[in-house]
Design a protein around this motif. Structure first.
Motif, PDB file in Angstrom:
ATOM      1  N   TRP A 107     -35.205 -29.575  13.238  1.00 31.05           N
ATOM      2  CA  TRP A 107     -35.225 -28.294  12.329  1.00 31.05           C
ATOM      3  C   TRP A 107     -33.673 -27.914  12.081  1.00 31.05           C
ATOM      4  CZ3 TRP A 107     -38.481 -25.738   9.135  1.00 31.05           C
ATOM      5  CH2 TRP A 107     -38.133 -24.594   8.708  1.00 31.05           C
ATOM      6  N   ARG A 158     -36.407 -28.080   4.742  1.00 28.97           N
ATOM      7  CA  ARG A 158     -37.303 -27.103   5.617  1.00 28.97           C
ATOM      8  C   ARG A 158     -38.326 -26.612   4.843  1.00 28.97           C
ATOM      9  NH1 ARG A 158     -32.572 -23.478   8.784  1.00 28.97           N
ATOM     10  NH2 ARG A 158     -31.819 -24.871   9.942  1.00 28.97           N
ATOM     11  N   GLN A 201     -42.048 -26.714   6.084  1.00 28.50           N
ATOM     12  CA  GLN A 201     -43.114 -25.418   6.003  1.00 28.50           C
ATOM     13  C   GLN A 201     -44.400 -25.652   5.701  1.00 28.50           C
ATOM     14  OE1 GLN A 201     -40.222 -22.567   4.778  1.00 28.50           O
ATOM     15  NE2 GLN A 201     -39.873 -21.797   7.029  1.00 28.50           N
ATOM     16  N   SER A 231     -48.308 -26.249   7.608  1.00 31.18           N
ATOM     17  CA  SER A 231     -49.289 -25.295   7.602  1.00 31.18           C
ATOM     18  C   SER A 231     -50.605 -25.590   6.498  1.00 31.18           C
ATOM     19  CB  SER A 231     -48.636 -24.054   6.757  1.00 31.18           C
ATOM     20  OG  SER A 231     -48.116 -24.506   5.482  1.00 31.18           O
TER      21      SER A 231
END
Length: 293
Positions: free
Chosen positions: A19, A27, A31, A35
């Motif tokens: 990260w 990033r 993300q 998800s």
């Protein structure tokens, strides 16, 4: 207990590990990935993921490489292995149809997007040493046996046909079980066995390789998942990424790899290739009559 070794968990762990080293755009991609459901990633193109994350398809591909997957097809392959083992084929087909929808232009684009991703991934996996070894074996082989069963059968037959047109004694087989014995009986010293097998470890693969070793034949394996497993038992292992979704044809990258081998053979033995091409044209004219010139 939660599975900490599945592809989704491995993806999340890799994102946490890297990260601080990722750019803002990378990033954003990560993300979304951590998800999203496996199905969302499997059926998405790099362009769609770029749009969903406010980045570009190049950023998506670069992020996958940073995460150690080699590209989007690499991540899809990792996810597909678990997804296909847990979800029945008819359910996967329904999900694929549902995701694609009925937009004909969208369907057209999706097929070409996945084909392009697979071909680009295959290109990035190129390793000159095994490719060179495979060409060296084939150019001097007195005979070639090409094995491909199921979805790999077209790639095997394509390579054998094109080898024959270049003056190489080649034959293809898709036989399995008891029937394969007859094809293996004719394999001889100095011959080359080419195996197209994407991922499933069939018993026939072991028998094929054992027979090649017993008679002194070379072995070229064209696969997605089996290259590492059989690396010490074959002379050359070439990577041909298979489809993680079923949207594009399984033999796509195998056929392209076969074409690369054929062009390399042409370059090393131009005289034989040209002479047999001339003979093929002459025989065709005898059968069909002179072509209009």
């Amino acid at each position: 207990m939660e599975n900490t070794h599945g592809p989704v968990e491995q993806l999340r762990a890799k994102v946490r590990q890297l990260w601080d080293e990722l750019s803002p755009a990378e990033r954003a991609v990560c993300q979304f990935l951590v998800s999203a459901t496996p199905e969302q990633i499997l059926f998405a193109s790099a362009q769609e993921l770029g749009a969903a994350t406010g980045t570009s398809n190049a950023t998506v591909v670069r992020t996958m490489q940073r995460l150690g997957f080699g590209g989007l097809p690499g991540l899809k392959r990792a996810l597909a292995a678990e997804f296909t083992s847990a979800v029945a084929p008819d359910v996967r087909l329904k999900q694929r149809i549902s995701h694609v929808g009925q937009d004909l232009s969208g369907i057209w684009e999706r097929v070409f997007d996945e084909a392009r991703e697979r071909i680009d991934h295959c290109r990035r996996l190129f390793d000159e040493e095994p490719f060179k070894k495979a060409v060296e074996l084939l150019v001097n082989a007195p005979g070639v046996l090409v094995f491909g069963t199921g979805a790999s059968d077209p790639a095997a037959r394509h390579l054998a046909l094109k080898l024959g047109r270049r003056g190489h004694r080649a034959r293809a087989t898709s036989a399995t079980g008891f029937a394969l014995a007859d094809d293996l009986l004719a394999l001889g010293h100095g011959d080359v066995l080419v195996i197209f097998q994407p991922g499933r470890r069939l018993k026939e693969i072991t028998v094929l390789i054992d027979r090649a070793h017993a008679v002194g034949a070379g072995v070229v394996l064209i696969s997605d998942e089996l290259g590492g497993e059989f690396a010490d038992r074959v002379d050359a292992a070439l990577a041909a990424p298979h489809t993680p979704t079923g949207i594009t044809g399984e033999p796509l990258t195998g056929i392209i790899l076969g074409d690369a081998l054929l062009l390399a053979l042409d370059s090393l033995d131009q005289t034989r290739s040209v002479e047999h091409s001339h003979q093929l044209s002459a025989i065709r004219e005898q059968l069909l009559g002179p072509r209009f010139r």
